[in-house]
Structures are given as C-alpha cells and as structure tokens.
Design a protein around this motif. Structure first.
Motif, PDB file in Angstrom:
ATOM      1  N   ILE A   1     -33.624   8.650  36.149  1.00  0.00           N
ATOM      2  CA  ILE A   1     -32.638   8.426  37.064  1.00  0.00           C
ATOM      3  C   ILE A   1     -31.272   8.643  36.491  1.00  0.00           C
ATOM      4  N   SER A   2     -30.363   8.940  37.332  1.00  0.00           N
ATOM      5  CA  SER A   2     -29.228   9.248  36.968  1.00  0.00           C
ATOM      6  C   SER A   2     -28.037   8.772  37.900  1.00  0.00           C
ATOM      7  N   VAL A   3     -27.088   7.880  37.288  1.00  0.00           N
ATOM      8  CA  VAL A   3     -26.299   7.074  37.993  1.00  0.00           C
ATOM      9  C   VAL A   3     -24.775   7.323  37.297  1.00  0.00           C
ATOM     10  N   ASN A   4     -23.980   7.893  38.335  1.00  0.00           N
ATOM     11  CA  ASN A   4     -22.613   8.089  38.074  1.00  0.00           C
ATOM     12  C   ASN A   4     -21.521   6.736  38.206  1.00  0.00           C
ATOM     13  N   TYR A   5     -20.553   6.993  37.349  1.00  0.00           N
ATOM     14  CA  TYR A   5     -19.751   5.664  37.339  1.00  0.00           C
ATOM     15  C   TYR A   5     -18.360   6.187  37.347  1.00  0.00           C
ATOM     16  N   LYS A   6     -17.489   5.432  38.050  1.00  0.00           N
ATOM     17  CA  LYS A   6     -15.879   5.744  37.968  1.00  0.00           C
ATOM     18  C   LYS A   6     -15.345   4.211  37.241  1.00  0.00           C
ATOM     19  N   LEU A   7     -15.012   4.849  35.996  1.00  0.00           N
ATOM     20  CA  LEU A   7     -14.673   3.569  35.169  1.00  0.00           C
ATOM     21  C   LEU A   7     -13.065   3.467  35.189  1.00  0.00           C
ATOM     22  N   PRO A   8     -12.367   2.466  34.939  1.00  0.00           N
ATOM     23  CA  PRO A   8     -11.114   2.333  34.936  1.00  0.00           C
ATOM     24  C   PRO A   8     -10.150   3.092  34.042  1.00  0.00           C
ATOM     25  N   LYS A   9      -8.833   3.487  34.473  1.00  0.00           N
ATOM     26  CA  LYS A   9      -8.212   4.196  33.965  1.00  0.00           C
ATOM     27  C   LYS A   9      -6.931   3.589  33.339  1.00  0.00           C
ATOM     28  N   ILE A  10      -6.454   4.127  32.192  1.00  0.00           N
ATOM     29  CA  ILE A  10      -5.066   3.698  31.574  1.00  0.00           C
ATOM     30  C   ILE A  10      -4.143   4.826  31.709  1.00  0.00           C
ATOM     31  N   LYS A  11      -2.885   4.603  32.073  1.00  0.00           N
ATOM     32  CA  LYS A  11      -1.950   5.793  32.162  1.00  0.00           C
ATOM     33  C   LYS A  11      -2.474   7.031  32.826  1.00  0.00           C
ATOM     34  N   GLY A  12      -3.160   6.940  33.676  1.00  0.00           N
ATOM     35  CA  GLY A  12      -3.743   7.997  34.482  1.00  0.00           C
ATOM     36  C   GLY A  12      -5.061   8.740  33.825  1.00  0.00           C
ATOM     37  N   VAL A  13      -5.327   8.070  32.688  1.00  0.00           N
ATOM     38  CA  VAL A  13      -6.602   8.634  31.969  1.00  0.00           C
ATOM     39  C   VAL A  13      -7.784   7.910  32.264  1.00  0.00           C
ATOM     40  N   ARG A  14      -8.881   8.239  32.815  1.00  0.00           N
ATOM     41  CA  ARG A  14     -10.113   7.654  33.144  1.00  0.00           C
ATOM     42  C   ARG A  14     -10.918   7.301  31.606  1.00  0.00           C
ATOM     43  N   SER A  15     -11.045   6.177  31.607  1.00  0.00           N
ATOM     44  CA  SER A  15     -11.943   5.683  30.388  1.00  0.00           C
ATOM     45  C   SER A  15     -13.304   6.311  30.668  1.00  0.00           C
ATOM     46  N   SER A  16     -14.141   6.189  29.441  1.00  0.00           N
ATOM     47  CA  SER A  16     -15.514   6.668  29.253  1.00  0.00           C
ATOM     48  C   SER A  16     -16.243   6.082  28.425  1.00  0.00           C
TER      49      SER A  16
ATOM     50  N   GLU B   1     -30.151 -10.282  28.031  1.00  0.00           N
ATOM     51  CA  GLU B   1     -31.030 -10.494  29.194  1.00  0.00           C
ATOM     52  C   GLU B   1     -30.920  -9.504  30.328  1.00  0.00           C
ATOM     53  N   ASP B   2     -30.566  -9.830  31.698  1.00  0.00           N
ATOM     54  CA  ASP B   2     -30.520  -8.819  32.629  1.00  0.00           C
ATOM     55  C   ASP B   2     -29.137  -8.268  32.870  1.00  0.00           C
ATOM     56  N   LYS B   3     -28.233  -8.107  31.852  1.00  0.00           N
ATOM     57  CA  LYS B   3     -26.904  -7.620  31.987  1.00  0.00           C
ATOM     58  C   LYS B   3     -26.858  -6.442  30.843  1.00  0.00           C
ATOM     59  N   ILE B   4     -26.211  -5.476  31.186  1.00  0.00           N
ATOM     60  CA  ILE B   4     -25.731  -4.270  30.320  1.00  0.00           C
ATOM     61  C   ILE B   4     -24.207  -4.798  30.116  1.00  0.00           C
ATOM     62  N   TYR B   5     -23.812  -4.989  28.917  1.00  0.00           N
ATOM     63  CA  TYR B   5     -22.561  -4.800  28.632  1.00  0.00           C
ATOM     64  C   TYR B   5     -22.039  -3.495  27.992  1.00  0.00           C
ATOM     65  N   PHE B   6     -20.811  -2.971  28.438  1.00  0.00           N
ATOM     66  CA  PHE B   6     -20.627  -1.474  27.760  1.00  0.00           C
ATOM     67  C   PHE B   6     -19.172  -1.744  27.364  1.00  0.00           C
ATOM     68  N   LEU B   7     -18.937  -0.799  26.433  1.00  0.00           N
ATOM     69  CA  LEU B   7     -17.545  -0.352  26.112  1.00  0.00           C
ATOM     70  C   LEU B   7     -17.026   0.921  26.717  1.00  0.00           C
ATOM     71  N   SER B   8     -15.874   1.071  27.224  1.00  0.00           N
ATOM     72  CA  SER B   8     -15.136   2.416  27.424  1.00  0.00           C
ATOM     73  C   SER B   8     -13.982   2.495  26.819  1.00  0.00           C
ATOM     74  N   THR B   9     -13.577   3.843  26.348  1.00  0.00           N
ATOM     75  CA  THR B   9     -12.358   3.879  25.838  1.00  0.00           C
ATOM     76  C   THR B   9     -11.611   5.142  26.561  1.00  0.00           C
ATOM     77  N   ALA B  10     -10.341   4.994  26.739  1.00  0.00           N
ATOM     78  CA  ALA B  10      -9.309   5.924  27.486  1.00  0.00           C
ATOM     79  C   ALA B  10      -8.706   6.783  26.150  1.00  0.00           C
ATOM     80  N   GLU B  11      -9.377   8.026  26.299  1.00  0.00           N
ATOM     81  CA  GLU B  11      -8.763   8.924  25.250  1.00  0.00           C
ATOM     82  C   GLU B  11      -8.178  10.239  25.665  1.00  0.00           C
ATOM     83  N   ASP B  12      -6.857  10.642  25.563  1.00  0.00           N
ATOM     84  CA  ASP B  12      -6.081  11.602  26.168  1.00  0.00           C
ATOM     85  C   ASP B  12      -6.584  13.011  25.629  1.00  0.00           C
ATOM     86  N   THR B  13      -7.928  13.459  26.068  1.00  0.00           N
ATOM     87  CA  THR B  13      -8.224  14.514  25.743  1.00  0.00           C
ATOM     88  C   THR B  13      -9.529  15.105  26.934  1.00  0.00           C
ATOM     89  N   LYS B  14      -9.605  16.491  27.065  1.00  0.00           N
ATOM     90  CA  LYS B  14     -10.494  17.172  28.042  1.00  0.00           C
ATOM     91  C   LYS B  14     -11.529  17.583  27.210  1.00  0.00           C
TER      92      LYS B  14
END
Length: 278
Positions: A169-184, A192-205
C-alpha cells in the motif's frame, strides 16, 4: 500544542553525517549516510564502538560510491539498516544481530525498490527512502519528497520477510512548508499505535544534492487511520535525520534526535526532544 523542549544532550566524537539512530539499554546505535559502519555508543561510559556493515568500510565514503544508509529499525534483537535507494549503489539492506554483534544477512533490494517506484508512481530520481519501521507484521518505508515531484509517501509492506510474497500500500502526504518550501520525511519511529516522524524543509529539488536548511518538524500519524494527528516546527536551523524513542513519563514523551551536518567532520550532536502527550 503545548510547549516542547529541545536540548543538546551530548556530543559524540567519531561519527559524522548521522542519519539514523536507535536507543536500547543505555546504548545508542547510530548510522551515518557517509559511513560503512554501524556505531554503538554506550551512554554510561561514553565508549564508542563500530561494526562494519560493508566490505572495506571507511568513515567518509565519496558521495558517488556511498551506500547511503539513511534509516534503521529494530525487531526481535535485529537491527535492519536500509540504503536510501536514490542511486544504484544505495539498494542495500543489512540485518544486524544486536546480541551477538554480527551481520545476519546482506540484501539487495533493487527489485523491491523498483516495484515500489512503479506502484507509488515515483520516478527513480525522486525515490529516496529516509525512514523505516518494522512491527513484525508490516514494514513502513518513508519516501522523502525532496525531489522535483515533492512526493512524500509511506509504503506499507505486509510481510514478515521482505523476500517473501507481500501486499503493498502507498499513501501520499502533504507536509507543512517553511518559506514556501515543503518539508519532507527524514525519519520515523513507532510508539505503541502512533508513528512519530521528522520532516525537514531543504531548499533543493534533488534527492542527491544538498540545499539550504530552513527547519524541521516533528509530527504524528495514527497507525489505524494513517492520518496525521499534528505537526510542530521544532527548529529553524537543524536538519534532523534520526529519531528514536527514549522514555515516556509524567504525561510527556522524550525522543533522541541526530542531525546530518552535510560535512566530513566526525562529530555528532545528540538532541533530546520532549513533547507533552495528548
């Protein structure tokens, strides 16, 4: 969210470009995306040991040759260390026995990664796995959407072994942005039954080239619904790439974090993040 705290807990000399970590019984296991070693740091006596994950390992492997170990997960005394899959050199998955401190198996996941790219409609140049979770029944692999398509995705693979038949199964996510750059996505851990995740906004394509760091978030996903409960910006300067559960007490949960400094300097700061439970 109520106030969180982020502090530097200690520094380890001898590890660079830390990209993943796992805490267990006063020992911190760390991987670096430039390195061919698994590092074991005893937090009581501050002793650092290293275990070879590849043949002829070094501390700073050239970028075009490195296995790019970006994520690790733990189940039943085994650590699973994953390459990012972002180039042909980066398709390894190492199974490491924590009790005997030996490699159980080395795997090439090129076929699985290719299938995931096709199924998730992610181009090879946008494929970059940076987080992994295994709960004994399911594997959760996190694609970092720092390529052109910004495709942050969680792949759920229902199988006890990645070499056997599985459902995907694959699920896509829209993560929050910083200065217009979406974090990833940069890492994740199951508590337990929660996934905690990190995401970083890095200005690169690019999944290959580094860019300006704009900040990092912590977030949480409900395992049953696979929907995001919350996100919280925790820094404007750090590129956090490693996350592990530390302890839970007094209505608070604590994590240890590491950052990728994108240099050859063999120093790693370990941070403690404390969040209120809600």
């Amino acid at each position: 969210m109520e106030k969180f705290t982020l502090e530097i807990l200690f520094q380890i000399i001898g590890i660079g470009s830390a990209s993943g970590l796992f805490y267990n019984n006063d020992a911190l296991y760390v991987i670096g995306d430039n390195s061919g070693f698994l590092y074991e740091y005893n937090m009581q006596n501050q002793q650092l040991n290293q275990h070879a994950l590849i043949d002829n390992p070094t501390q700073n492997i050239p970028k075009n040759l490195k296995p790019d170990f970006e994520s690790l997960t733990y189940h039943n005394d085994t650590l699973y260390v994953f390459g990012s899959g972002s180039t042909e050199n980066r398709n390894k998955m190492i199974e490491f026995d924590l009790k005997n401190k030996t490699i159980l198996q080395k795997n090439n996941l090129v076929d699985l990664y290719g299938l995931m790219q096709s199924f998730g409609e992610i181009k090879p140049e946008d494929f970059n796995l940076e987080g992994a979770i295994f709960d004994g029944e399911n594997w959760y692999l996190f694609n970092r959407g720092n390529g052109v398509s910004n495709k942050n995705a969680i792949f759920t693979i229902h199988a006890k072994n990645l070499g056997e038949e599985f459902a995907l199964i694959s699920v896509n996510y829209k993560l929050p942005k910083i200065k217009g750059v979406r974090s990833s996505f940069t890492d994740a851990v199951l508590v337990e039954d929660k996934i905690y995740f990190l995401s970083t906004a890095e200005d690169t394509k690019s999944t290959y080239d580094d860019g300006e760091i704009l900040g990092s978030f912590i977030g949480r996903i409900d395992l049953k619904t696979m929907k995001i409960d919350f996100t919280q910006k925790i820094t404007s300067t750090n590129k956090f790439e490693g996350l592990t559960f530390y302890k839970k007490e007094n209505n608070k949960i604590e994590f240890l974090l590491c950052e990728d400094n994108d240099t050859d300097v063999l120093e790693t700061k370990i941070f403690k993040l404390t969040l209120p439970l809600k």
